[in-house]
Design an enzyme around this catalytic site. Structure first.
Site, mmCIF file in Angstrom:
data_model
loop_
_atom_site.group_PDB
_atom_site.id
_atom_site.type_symbol
_atom_site.label_atom_id
_atom_site.label_comp_id
_atom_site.label_asym_id
_atom_site.label_seq_id
_atom_site.Cartn_x
_atom_site.Cartn_y
_atom_site.Cartn_z
ATOM 1 N N GLY A 1 0.774 -1.241 0.000
ATOM 2 C CA GLY A 1 0.000 0.000 0.000
ATOM 3 C C GLY A 1 0.803 1.288 0.000
ATOM 4 O O GLY A 1 0.289 2.331 0.417
ATOM 5 N N ASN B 1 1.689 3.052 -2.608
ATOM 6 C CA ASN B 1 1.023 3.989 -3.527
ATOM 7 C C ASN B 1 -0.265 4.521 -2.905
ATOM 8 O O ASN B 1 -0.598 5.694 -3.073
ATOM 9 C CB ASN B 1 0.747 3.334 -4.881
ATOM 10 C CG ASN B 1 1.966 3.369 -5.769
ATOM 11 O OD1 ASN B 1 2.352 4.423 -6.262
ATOM 12 N ND2 ASN B 1 2.610 2.223 -5.942
ATOM 13 N N ARG C 1 -15.273 -15.708 -10.609
ATOM 14 C CA ARG C 1 -14.808 -14.328 -10.723
ATOM 15 C C ARG C 1 -15.938 -13.314 -10.843
ATOM 16 O O ARG C 1 -15.847 -12.195 -10.353
ATOM 17 C CB ARG C 1 -13.860 -14.209 -11.912
ATOM 18 C CG ARG C 1 -12.425 -14.423 -11.424
ATOM 19 C CD ARG C 1 -11.464 -13.616 -12.200
ATOM 20 N NE ARG C 1 -11.083 -14.325 -13.399
ATOM 21 C CZ ARG C 1 -10.266 -13.823 -14.301
ATOM 22 N NH1 ARG C 1 -9.802 -12.607 -14.147
ATOM 23 N NH2 ARG C 1 -9.927 -14.509 -15.363
ATOM 24 N N MET D 1 -3.699 -7.383 -7.102
ATOM 25 C CA MET D 1 -3.106 -8.527 -7.793
ATOM 26 C C MET D 1 -4.126 -9.528 -8.345
ATOM 27 O O MET D 1 -3.808 -10.703 -8.503
ATOM 28 C CB MET D 1 -2.113 -9.241 -6.856
ATOM 29 C CG MET D 1 -0.975 -8.370 -6.386
ATOM 30 S SD MET D 1 -0.021 -7.637 -7.740
ATOM 31 C CE MET D 1 0.919 -9.066 -8.272
ATOM 32 N N HIS E 1 1.711 0.923 -13.254
ATOM 33 C CA HIS E 1 2.565 -0.219 -13.565
ATOM 34 C C HIS E 1 4.021 0.252 -13.531
ATOM 35 O O HIS E 1 4.341 1.327 -14.048
ATOM 36 C CB HIS E 1 2.221 -0.762 -14.960
ATOM 37 C CG HIS E 1 3.069 -1.936 -15.351
ATOM 38 N ND1 HIS E 1 2.884 -3.190 -14.820
ATOM 39 C CD2 HIS E 1 4.135 -2.029 -16.182
ATOM 40 C CE1 HIS E 1 3.797 -4.012 -15.317
ATOM 41 N NE2 HIS E 1 4.562 -3.337 -16.147
ATOM 42 N N ASP F 1 -2.135 -4.634 -18.339
ATOM 43 C CA ASP F 1 -1.194 -3.515 -18.479
ATOM 44 C C ASP F 1 -1.334 -2.819 -19.830
ATOM 45 O O ASP F 1 -0.356 -2.290 -20.384
ATOM 46 C CB ASP F 1 0.249 -3.985 -18.233
ATOM 47 C CG ASP F 1 0.420 -4.553 -16.836
ATOM 48 O OD1 ASP F 1 -0.235 -4.049 -15.907
ATOM 49 O OD2 ASP F 1 1.195 -5.503 -16.663
ATOM 50 N N ALA G 1 9.331 7.271 -7.891
ATOM 51 C CA ALA G 1 8.672 7.993 -8.992
ATOM 52 C C ALA G 1 7.169 7.716 -9.002
ATOM 53 O O ALA G 1 6.358 8.619 -9.266
ATOM 54 C CB ALA G 1 9.298 7.589 -10.324
HETATM 55 C C1 GRF Z 1 3.825 -1.015 -7.399
HETATM 56 O O1 GRF Z 1 5.132 -1.176 -7.865
HETATM 57 C C2 GRF Z 1 2.862 -0.851 -8.547
HETATM 58 O O2 GRF Z 1 3.426 -0.217 -9.649
HETATM 59 C C3 GRF Z 1 2.533 -2.280 -8.896
HETATM 60 O O3 GRF Z 1 2.468 -2.944 -7.665
HETATM 61 C C4 GRF Z 1 3.295 -2.264 -6.718
HETATM 62 C C5 GRF Z 1 2.431 -1.952 -5.535
HETATM 63 O O4 GRF Z 1 3.179 -1.431 -4.466
HETATM 64 N N1 GRF Z 1 1.328 -2.347 -9.675
HETATM 65 P P1 GRF Z 1 2.439 -0.767 -3.233
HETATM 66 O O5 GRF Z 1 1.500 -1.831 -2.663
HETATM 67 O O6 GRF Z 1 1.684 0.430 -3.731
HETATM 68 O O7 GRF Z 1 3.516 -0.415 -2.256
#
Ligand code: GRF
Length: 215
Positions: free
Chosen positions: A14, A16, A67, A92, A111, A147, A175
């Site tokens: 988490g 992000n 699903r 995921m 991504h 993606d 980034a």
């Molecule tokens: C990130 O690298 C994102 O780009 C990818 O999964 C990772 C998630 O990391 N889709 P976080 O859970 O946000 O730390």
């Protein structure tokens, strides 16, 4: 001013999500996170939501026979809270074309590569094996293929000699934490339009980074 209602879908750490939480706390930021949803009850990011006083929910895919049922449960959580934009942040589970269509142009992902290069998993290993000199991250609208989808914003970082996947991942993650909030701001300000397979942004964000927002 009414703020764009956002849900963040996670499966793990988490970081992000945390970057988005912090951005949304900035005075005048045009979006608010109304829901954090995880398919994984053990996701560390759920705690980040709780700490920030944000409503969270777990929809565990293992509780559903297929699903469609899993996604119907997610969909109803999103609709119940009036979500206008869904941000995938390390979520995921692959989403079905049906779900993606229902949220078309209201569903974005980050991504850790410069798409369309290096889609899929083990990105950093493959970037290093290919000898690429640049990598980075991409925020894009989600389409049925993994993606894939119109690119909103990208940030490039150098690949250094001697990088291992962990070092490169960390540089890119840094980034990502700037790119995702910047993309969210652009969308919430109504400055992002999907035109065919591409995105038009009316003004590029001011930044010292190598941002690319195709016009
Ligand atoms: C990130 O690298 C994102 O780009 C990818 O999964 C990772 C998630 O990391 N889709 P976080 O859970 O946000 O730390």
């Amino acid at each position: 001013m009414s703020r764009l209602k956002v849900a963040v879908l996670i499966s793990g750490r988490g970081s992000n999500l945390q970057a988005l939480i912090e951005a949304c706390r900035t005075p005048g930021f045009p979006a608010e996170i109304v829901l954090v949803l995880s398919n994984n009850p053990a996701a560390a990011g759920l705690r980040l939501a709780t700490d920030a006083g944000i409503q969270s929910a777990t929809v565990d895919h293992r509780d559903f026979s297929d699903r469609d049922a899993f996604e119907a449960a997610i969909d109803s959580q999103l609709r119940d809270r009036g979500v206008e934009l869904v941000c995938l942040a390390g979520f995921m589970r692959l989403l079905t074309p049906d779900f993606v269509d229902r949220w078309r142009d209201h569903l974005i992902n980050i991504h850790p590569s410069l798409l369309p290069a290096f889609k899929g998993l083990d990105t950093h290993e493959r970037v290093l094996a290919a000898g690429a000199r640049l990598s980075g991250c991409t925020v894009h609208f989600v389409r049925a293929d993994m993606d894939d989808g119109p690119i909103i914003l990208q940030a490039a970082v150098p690949v250094h000699d001697g990088d291992d996947p962990g070092a490169l991942a960390a540089r890119i993650l840094n980034a990502e934490h700037r790119c995702y909030p910047a993309a969210l701001r652009l969308i919430a300000e109504g400055r992002v339009k999907v035109v065919g397979d591409r995105v038009a942004v009316d003004t590029a964000p001011a930044s010292g980074m190598l941002f690319s927002a195709p016009a």
